[in-house]
Write a protein that holds these residues in place. Structure first.
Motif, short mmCIF file in Angstrom:
data_model
loop_
_atom_site.label_atom_id
_atom_site.label_comp_id
_atom_site.label_asym_id
_atom_site.label_seq_id
_atom_site.Cartn_x
_atom_site.Cartn_y
_atom_site.Cartn_z
N ARG A 283 0.88 -1.29 -0.03
CA ARG A 283 -0.04 0.21 -0.04
C ARG A 283 0.82 1.20 -0.01
O ARG A 283 0.41 2.23 -0.70
N GLU A 284 1.90 1.36 0.95
CA GLU A 284 2.61 2.45 1.04
C GLU A 284 3.52 2.81 -0.22
O GLU A 284 3.45 4.08 -0.77
N ALA A 285 3.86 1.79 -1.01
CA ALA A 285 4.88 1.84 -2.25
C ALA A 285 3.72 2.37 -3.29
O ALA A 285 4.16 3.15 -4.13
N LEU A 286 2.76 1.83 -3.56
CA LEU A 286 1.99 2.39 -4.71
C LEU A 286 0.97 3.44 -4.38
O LEU A 286 0.36 3.90 -5.32
N SER A 287 0.90 3.77 -3.08
CA SER A 287 -0.07 4.83 -2.77
C SER A 287 0.33 6.39 -3.68
O SER A 287 -0.59 7.04 -3.79
#
Length: 324
Positions: A283-287
Motif C-alpha cells: 500500500r505504501e509503495a503504490l500510494s
C-alpha cells in the motif's frame, strides 16, 4: 422514521469470507461484519463444496451481529453478490449461500432484492473506503488483486448497472494472492498467509531484492515467482527473507503494471482493491499512483453490495422513501 434509521443490507459469500454489512440512506457503512472460512493447517484453500458448507454454518452467526445494529431500524432493501464477475457464464457455488440468505431476508421484510458481482462489490467498497466516490462520475482504473483475482479493470459510468467493468490486464497464470498464500503455506504459515508473510518479511525488506517482473503491456506471469520462492526457501530455510522476496516481487510487478497503465491511459485515476492490497508495505509503495481503501474495505466484504443496492434503491424509489 429518520434517515439514519433506514438501512440497506449487503451480503457476500466469497471463497474465503462470510460477510454482511449495513449502510444508511446517506451512504454511511454502520456495520461491516466478516468471518473467515476455516482452512485446515497445511491446506492452500477450500473446495467449493467446503466453502458452501462453511458459509451455511457461519451466515447465521454473521447475521446475528448485523441484527444487533439493525434492531429498531427499517430495512429498505437487500443486495448480494451473485457471481464472481460481470461476465456471461461467471459462476461459483459459494455465492449460492449468500443468495439464499439475501432472498430470505428480502422476502421476510418484503423489500427489493438486488444482485451484483463480487468484483463490482470490491470496486464499490474500495471507492467508499478510499473516500473517492466521485470516481463514479468518470472512467477510472481499478486493480483487483487477491487470491482469486489479479486483474486491471477499466470502470466506466453506466446508467443501467451503475458502472461497467472491462478487464484490460492482469495475470496470465497464478494470482498474486495465490503466490503469497502458496509460499506462506510452504513455510508452515496458516492460510490465508498474507498477514504472516508480512510479519515475517518486516526485518528483511531492505535486505532482499525482488526478481525481475514478467510483464508485457498490461499482463503479467507470476508462476515463475512461486518456483523461485520454493528454491530460495529450500536453499537457506529463511522464512523472513523468502517472504520479503515474494512481497517485493509482487510489488515490483504491480508497480510495472501501473506504469504501463498510465502510459496507455495518462491521467486515469486508479483505485487499488483486493486482499493483497491490505499489505501495508505494498500500500505504501503504490500510494503515489492511486487510492487505497482501508483494509476492512479492501479485503473481501459486503459493504460494496450494500452500497450498490443503495444506488439501485434510490434509482427506483427516490432518496427519501421510508423516511420523514
Amino acid at each position: 422514521m429518520r434517515k439514519n434509521n433506514a438501512m440497506i443490507l449487503g451480503i457476500d459469500t466469497s471463497n474465503y469470507t462470510t460477510s454482511a454489512a449495513l449502510c444508511t440512506l446517506d451512504g454511511d457503512i454502520v456495520a461491516n461484519v466478516k468471518k473467515l472460512l476455516p482452512v485446515a493447517k497445511g491446506n492452500r484453500g477450500l473446495r467449493q463444496s467446503e466453502a458452501l458448507f462453511h458459509h451455511t454454518v457461519q451466515l447465521p452467526q454473521v447475521l446475528e451481529e448485523i441484527q444487533t445494529v439493525l434492531a429498531g431500524r427499517k430495512l429498505l432493501a437487500v443486495g448480494y453478490s451473485k457471481t464472481p464477475r460481470d461476465e456471461a457464464g461467471s459462476y461459483m457455488p459459494c455465492f449460492l449461500a449468500g443468495q439464499a440468505a439475501a432472498s430470505a431476508a428480502a422476502c421476510a421484510a418484503d423489500v427489493p432484492l438486488y444482485s451484483f458481482s463480487h468484483q463490482g462489490g470490491h470496486v464499490m467498497a474500495a471507492l467508499y473506503g478510499a473516500g473517492t466516490m466521485e470516481h463514479l462520475n468518470q472512467p477510472f482504473a481499478a486493480f483487483h488483486v487477491s487470491g482469486g483475482t489479479t486483474e486491471i479493470l477499466l470502470v466506466r459510468p453506466d446508467q443501467d448497472r451503475i458502472f461497467s467493468i472491462e478487464r484490460i490486464g492482469g495475470t496470465l497464470d497464478l494470482n498474486a494472492g495465490q503466490v503469497i498464500d502458496r509460499a506462506g503455506v510452504m513455510m508452515g504459515m496458516p492460510f490465508p498467509a498474507g498477514p504472516a508473510m508480512e510479519q515475517a518479511a518486516e526485518s528483511f525488506m531492505d535486505q532482499t531484492k525482488p526478481c525481475k517482473p514478467s510483464v508485457r503491456d498490461l499482463y503479467c506471469n507470476l508462476s515463475g515467482l512461486e518456483n523461485k520462492a520454493q528454491e530460495m526457501f529450500k536453499k537457506d530455510g529463511n522464512a523472513g527473507s523468502c517472504a520479503a522476496f515474494v512481497l517485493q516481487s509482487v510489488l515490483h510487478t504491480l508497480q510495472t503494471l501501473t506504469k504501463h497503465l498510465l502510459e496507455i491511459y495518462p491521467g486515469l485515476p486508479i483505485v487499488y482493491a483486493g486482499g493483497v492490497m491490505s499489505c501495508s508495505y505494498i500500500r505504501e509503495a503504490l500510494s503515489v499512483w492511486g487510492s487505497f481503501a482501508a483494509p476492512a474495505f479492501s479485503s473481501d466484504n459486503a459493504a460494496g453490495a450494500a452500497l450498490l443496492a443503495l444506488h439501485k434503491y434510490k434509482e427506483r424509489f427516490g432518496r427519501m422513501d421510508g423516511c420523514e
